[in-house]
Write an enzyme that holds these catalytic residues in place. Structure first.
Site: not given
Ligand SMILES: CCCCCCCCCCC/C=C/C(=O)SCCNC(=O)CCNC(=O)[C@H](O)C(C)(C)COP(=O)(O)OP(=O)(O)OC[C@H]1O[C@@H](n2cnc3c(N)ncnc32)[C@H](O)[C@@H]1OP(=O)(O)O
Length: 290
Positions: A91, A158-159, A136
């Site tokens: 997400l 990994n939430e 997600g």
């Molecule tokens: C009981 C009720 C329950 C309530 C539920 C609440 C909500 C839970 C919902 C459950 C389901 C799903 C939840 C989610 O999906 S939350 C998102 C989780 N995602 C992550 O933890 C991934 C984070 N990102 C990373 O680990 C790395 O970015 C990745 C391995 C994906 C890629 O690494 P890479 O080195 O290639 O790239 P960067 O890390 O340098 O990132 C590049 C830019 O992208 C931005 N970024 C990364 N991930 C996200 C994201 N998920 N959303 C928005 N932006 C993201 C990052 O900040 C960099 O941006 P900038 O260059 O502008 O700084």
């Protein structure tokens, strides 16, 4: 009786999904859809730089593409990424951090819809996981029937690493692929499996050395249904998935209410803010901008 019930329920589902799809036209192609004219297999590539993070527009675009694929009688759907490092970063944290409440309600409803659309997709589905697939992104992959992953990537729900608990229906998607005890441990740890670990536990079915090989393995999986009647296959899949889907469909409003309370709680917002800031910091230091 059950067949017509399932078909009616899917028809009920469709209007919600279709109406949502019409409401937002993205300016750039957030998804790329190609149908191979020989095999009849559709490849749906996520195309939202930099990391295919799921916002409302991207999720609506995925739903729209699935609806198109089901309508154009494609023989199967392969979900992959136009980005060669990230399959889907999960997400979009901008949607969860200090959210606009009205937008958050729409965001969560579309998140529910995209899982339902992919999980219940009437054609065979496979994920060519050519990049990292946390949270997600892992959910999209487990909504597919088969998963082929490239080496040196990570995948998992990994939430808990960023202070959240996954909703029940997200956990059920994991439990449909992993044994319960392993799923519980991985969910509570917020574990990200390496490609090799994911193969070992069955979170992915095969490893491929390249995206092309992953797409070919996904096509082979889809071809394995060539002798099955498509409607019988689709109804069988939906019947097996019905109990999990019902847990969401029966209480979408309750799930939304619980999620809004949870996401908006100050403690979780603080945790998410710190997590997001660390991500940005890592990205800045990588680009030498710290
Ligand atoms: C009981 C009720 C329950 C309530 C539920 C609440 C909500 C839970 C919902 C459950 C389901 C799903 C939840 C989610 O999906 S939350 C998102 C989780 N995602 C992550 O933890 C991934 C984070 N990102 C990373 O680990 C790395 O970015 C990745 C391995 C994906 C890629 O690494 P890479 O080195 O290639 O790239 P960067 O890390 O340098 O990132 C590049 C830019 O992208 C931005 N970024 C990364 N991930 C996200 C994201 N998920 N959303 C928005 N932006 C993201 C990052 O900040 C960099 O941006 P900038 O260059 O502008 O700084």
């Amino acid at each position: 009786m059950l067949r017509s019930k399932i078909l009616n329920r899917i028809r009920l589902l469709k209007p919600v999904i279709d109406r949502r799809c019409m409401s937002s036209a993205s300016k750039t192609p957030l998804t790329l859809l190609e149908v191979d004219d020989k095999s009849g297999i559709a490849t749906l590539s996520l195309n939202r730089p930099p990391v295919n993070s799921l916002n409302i527009d991207l999720m609506n675009s995925i739903i729209e593409s699935i609806t198109e694929i089901e309508g154009n009688k494609s023989r199967g759907l392969i979900l992959t990424s136009a980005n060669d490092r990230v399959f889907c970063a999960g997400l979009d944290l901008n949607e969860l951090h200090k959210p606009n409440q009205e937008r958050l309600k729409e965001f969560w409803a579309v998140f529910q819809d995209v899982w339902l659309a992919l999980h219940l997709c009437s054609v065979p589905t496979a994920a060519a996981i050519n990049g990292h697939a946390p949270a997600g992104g892992c959910l999209l992959a487990t909504a597919c029937e088969y998963r082929v992953m490239l080496p040196q990537m990570t995948i998992g729900l990994n939430e808990t690493q960023f202070g959240y608990m996954a909703p029940k229906w997200v956990m059920l998607s994991y439990l449909s692929v992993l044994p319960r005890r392993l799923a519980e441990r991985a969910l509570t740890q917020g574990k990200l499996f390496t490609t090799a670990e994911a193969l070992d536990v069955g979170l992915v079915d095969e490893i491929a050395a390249s995206k092309e090989e992953a797409l070919a393995k996904c096509s082979t999986f889809i071809d394995s249904f060539s002798k099955a009647n498509p409607l019988a296959r689709s109804l069988t899949k939906k019947q097996i998935r019905e109990p999990d889907v019902q847990k969401l469909i029966a209480d979408r409003a309750g799930d939304l209410k619980e999620c809004l309370e949870y996401i908006n709680s100050p403690l979780l917002q603080d945790g998410l803010g710190a997590y997001f800031e660390a991500l940005k910091q890592k990205s800045r230091s990588k680009a030498g901008k710290s």
